[in-house]
Scaffold this active site. Structure first.
Site, PDB file in Angstrom:
ATOM      1  N   TYR A  78      -7.986  14.268   1.661  1.00  0.00           N
ATOM      2  CA  TYR A  78      -7.189  15.130   0.782  1.00  0.00           C
ATOM      3  C   TYR A  78      -8.087  15.731  -0.309  1.00  0.00           C
ATOM      4  CZ  TYR A  78      -3.442  13.234   3.551  1.00  0.00           C
ATOM      5  OH  TYR A  78      -2.657  12.891   4.625  1.00  0.00           O
ATOM      6  N   GLN A 121       0.972   6.667  -6.625  1.00  0.00           N
ATOM      7  CA  GLN A 121      -0.258   7.334  -6.192  1.00  0.00           C
ATOM      8  C   GLN A 121      -0.058   8.843  -6.343  1.00  0.00           C
ATOM      9  OE1 GLN A 121      -1.386   7.722  -1.953  1.00  0.00           O
ATOM     10  NE2 GLN A 121      -3.236   6.600  -2.492  1.00  0.00           N
ATOM     11  N   SER A 143       0.844  -1.195   0.000  1.00  0.00           N
ATOM     12  CA  SER A 143       0.000   0.000   0.000  1.00  0.00           C
ATOM     13  C   SER A 143       0.883   1.249   0.000  1.00  0.00           C
ATOM     14  CB  SER A 143      -0.852  -0.057   1.278  1.00  0.00           C
ATOM     15  OG  SER A 143      -1.994   0.733   1.161  1.00  0.00           O
ATOM     16  N   PRO A 144       0.410   2.343  -0.632  1.00  0.00           N
ATOM     17  CA  PRO A 144       1.247   3.553  -0.647  1.00  0.00           C
ATOM     18  C   PRO A 144       1.519   4.054   0.769  1.00  0.00           C
ATOM     19  CG  PRO A 144      -0.985   4.020  -1.424  1.00  0.00           C
ATOM     20  CD  PRO A 144      -0.866   2.539  -1.308  1.00  0.00           C
ATOM     21  N   LEU A 146      -5.690  -3.121   8.250  1.00  0.00           N
ATOM     22  CA  LEU A 146      -5.585  -4.198   9.232  1.00  0.00           C
ATOM     23  C   LEU A 146      -5.732  -5.584   8.603  1.00  0.00           C
ATOM     24  CD1 LEU A 146      -7.206  -2.435  12.295  1.00  0.00           C
ATOM     25  CD2 LEU A 146      -4.841  -3.175  12.050  1.00  0.00           C
TER      26      LEU A 146
HETATM   27  C1  LIG Z   1       3.767   5.250   7.244  1.00  0.00           C
HETATM   28  C2  LIG Z   1       2.462   5.277   6.521  1.00  0.00           C
HETATM   29  C3  LIG Z   1       2.305   6.144   5.441  1.00  0.00           C
HETATM   30  C4  LIG Z   1       1.109   6.145   4.700  1.00  0.00           C
HETATM   31  N1  LIG Z   1       1.012   6.907   3.574  1.00  0.00           N
HETATM   32  C5  LIG Z   1      -0.053   6.761   2.750  1.00  0.00           C
HETATM   33  C6  LIG Z   1      -0.064   7.332   1.462  1.00  0.00           C
HETATM   34  O1  LIG Z   1       0.929   7.900   0.995  1.00  0.00           O
HETATM   35  N2  LIG Z   1      -1.193   7.197   0.732  1.00  0.00           N
HETATM   36  C7  LIG Z   1      -2.277   6.507   1.179  1.00  0.00           C
HETATM   37  O2  LIG Z   1      -3.282   6.413   0.479  1.00  0.00           O
HETATM   38  N3  LIG Z   1      -2.258   5.896   2.375  1.00  0.00           N
HETATM   39  C8  LIG Z   1      -1.168   5.985   3.146  1.00  0.00           C
HETATM   40  N4  LIG Z   1      -1.119   5.298   4.328  1.00  0.00           N
HETATM   41  C9  LIG Z   1      -2.228   4.389   4.665  1.00  0.00           C
HETATM   42  C10 LIG Z   1      -1.880   2.973   4.190  1.00  0.00           C
HETATM   43  O3  LIG Z   1      -1.685   2.906   2.795  1.00  0.00           O
HETATM   44  C11 LIG Z   1      -2.971   1.965   4.601  1.00  0.00           C
HETATM   45  O4  LIG Z   1      -4.166   2.282   3.950  1.00  0.00           O
HETATM   46  C12 LIG Z   1      -3.213   1.967   6.120  1.00  0.00           C
HETATM   47  O5  LIG Z   1      -1.978   1.976   6.821  1.00  0.00           O
HETATM   48  C13 LIG Z   1      -4.009   0.744   6.553  1.00  0.00           C
HETATM   49  O6  LIG Z   1      -3.338  -0.426   6.167  1.00  0.00           O
HETATM   50  P1  LIG Z   1      -2.463  -1.303   7.216  1.00  0.00           P
HETATM   51  O7  LIG Z   1      -3.410  -1.686   8.342  1.00  0.00           O
HETATM   52  O8  LIG Z   1      -2.021  -2.485   6.397  1.00  0.00           O
HETATM   53  O9  LIG Z   1      -1.323  -0.463   7.711  1.00  0.00           O
HETATM   54  C14 LIG Z   1       0.040   5.295   5.100  1.00  0.00           C
HETATM   55  C15 LIG Z   1       0.199   4.473   6.211  1.00  0.00           C
HETATM   56  C16 LIG Z   1       1.392   4.438   6.902  1.00  0.00           C
HETATM   57  C17 LIG Z   1       1.542   3.478   8.056  1.00  0.00           C
END
Ligand SMILES: Cc1cc2nc3c(=O)[nH]c(=O)nc-3n(C[C@H](O)[C@H](O)[C@H](O)COP(=O)(O)O)c2cc1C
Length: 377
Positions: A183, A101, A23-24, A302
């Site tokens: 955003y 992204q 994920s980004p 998650l």
């Molecule tokens: C360090 C960090 C940076 C993130 N930056 C972005 C981002 O650039 N663009 C975006 O859409 N979501 C961003 N997110 C959200 C993640 O892409 C993801 O949707 C969110 O962390 C939930 O997934 P997870 O439970 O696997 O961490 C970021 C999350 C983290 C932890």
């Protein structure tokens, strides 16, 4: 039984070798939008680790669209050159497909780095004026944005187009617009942040107008054989905010514009939202949009355990799964998931001896439980 998580998935001319997406993730470490050695080690390390698709973090299409001074951008020739170098290293050593992204932070721009407390920069801290659909701040503690004029909208649309062209020149495999997490594009969609009375506000159809214009411009600038997607919101988690029904209608309109998939996230439009966190809490959005809008979906949020990811894909809730923090914690998540699911993953030859069958007895996997908390950037 064969793992469905490790089956190929085609989006236009691109066939991902598996359904696992990094994920980004903003790194807040760029120099005036330019990628540097931090991005190189971060992305190359993931590109050698077997995900079908590696998403580059939210990348600002114009300088004032950065969340912080450390955000990546694609608004200058220097930005393009710097990112091209990082992508070349990822291609040389890894074999994940690479997507980007593209984003504009709207009223959430001009902020402190998260590890410096987040929130609006104060004057004297190299702050800049932010723009948004309406002059409504995220909260009382945040700077009030200027309501975007029609000239601002035309410039921002052109900036998305130009950044898409730059991404195509770099040779990226997939482009995604960030339309979630509060955003700019999400701010247009949500009635909580868009109170305009012109053609870009009011009814749901009018609130969708600017994001759809941006998407149409991106589609025209992006090679026809390459997939284009969006990250959208499944819920604002606020009374009077966007709901999954809105996501379904938006996704139908996106499909008509030639969008190939949507990633269902949520939250970020209000600091007051109360989000019911739990494993896979956003997966039902991906399932519903996939079924009712007839578009491919990526589930995120998650998802951290291989069998959980497998069930999401095998049961048809989503076509792809996105993982963020699990990859920061364990960049080799794909290798460990392949072991757990009896599938095979891609290893660079330099590291192939970590495979149990290549070096029997070298089993070094240490699974750890996932933690339940939100991470919406
Ligand atoms: C360090 C960090 C940076 C993130 N930056 C972005 C981002 O650039 N663009 C975006 O859409 N979501 C961003 N997110 C959200 C993640 O892409 C993801 O949707 C969110 O962390 C939930 O997934 P997870 O439970 O696997 O961490 C970021 C999350 C983290 C932890």
């Amino acid at each position: 039984m064969t793992s469905q998580l490790f089956t190929p998935f085609a989006l236009r001319g691109l066939t991902l070798p598996n359904r696992i997406v990094v994920s980004p993730m903003c790194q807040y470490s760029a120099d005036d939008g330019c990628a540097n050695s931090w991005h190189l080690q971060h992305l190359a390390n993931l590109a050698i680790s077997g995900p079908g698709l590696l998403m580059i973090e939210a990348t600002a299409v114009e300088r004032i669209g950065r969340i912080t001074h450390g955000c990546l951008g694609l608004y200058s020739d220097n930005n393009e050159l710097a990112l091209a170098e990082v992508v070349a290293a990822c291609r040389r050593w890894g074999n994940s497909f690479i997507g980007i992204q593209l984003a504009h932070a709207g009223r959430k721009a001009s902020a402190h780095l998260p590890w410096e407390g987040g929130g609006s920069l104060a004057s004297g801290q190299d702050a800049w004026e932010t723009v948004a659909p309406s002059a409504i701040p995220l909260s009382e503690a945040w700077a009030t944005p200027r309501e975007a004029s029609l000239a601002d909208l035309a410039r921002i649309r052109d900036a998305f187009t130009e950044a898409t062209r730059r991404a195509a020149r770099i040779g990226l495999d997939l482009a995604e617009a960030h339309c979630a997490h509060g955003y700019l594009l999400h701010e247009f969609l949500s009635p909580l942040s868009n109170t305009r009375s012109d053609a870009y506000g009011g009814s749901a159809e009018k609130r969708r107008r600017f994001p759809l214009e941006v998407v149409e411009a991106m589609r025209a600038a992006w090679p026809a054989e390459k997939p284009l997607g969006l990250r959208i919101t499944g819920s604002d988690w606020m009374v009077g905010g966007l709901t999954v029904e809105d996501a379904v209608e938006f996704a139908k309109a996106l499909r008509e514009c030639g969008v190939d998939y949507v990633c269902l996230s949520s939250g970020g439009i209000s600091l007051k939202a109360s989000i019911p966190l739990g494993p896979g809490y956003q997966v039902p959005f991906a399932e519903r949009v996939r079924r009712e809008a007839g578009i491919a979906t990526r589930a995120v949020g998650l998802i951290a355990e291989p069998h959980q990811a497998e069930r999401i894909v095998a049961s048809g809730q989503a076509d792809m799964v996105g993982l963020a923090r699990a990859f920061l914690d364990d960049p080799r998540w794909v290798w460990h998931a392949a072991e757990a699911l009896g599938a095979s993953a891609s290893y660079p030859p330099q590291y192939v001896r970590t495979r149990a069958e290549v070096w029997p007895g070298a089993k070094i996997v240490r699974p750890r439980p996932a933690q339940a908390s939100a991470a919406a950037d």
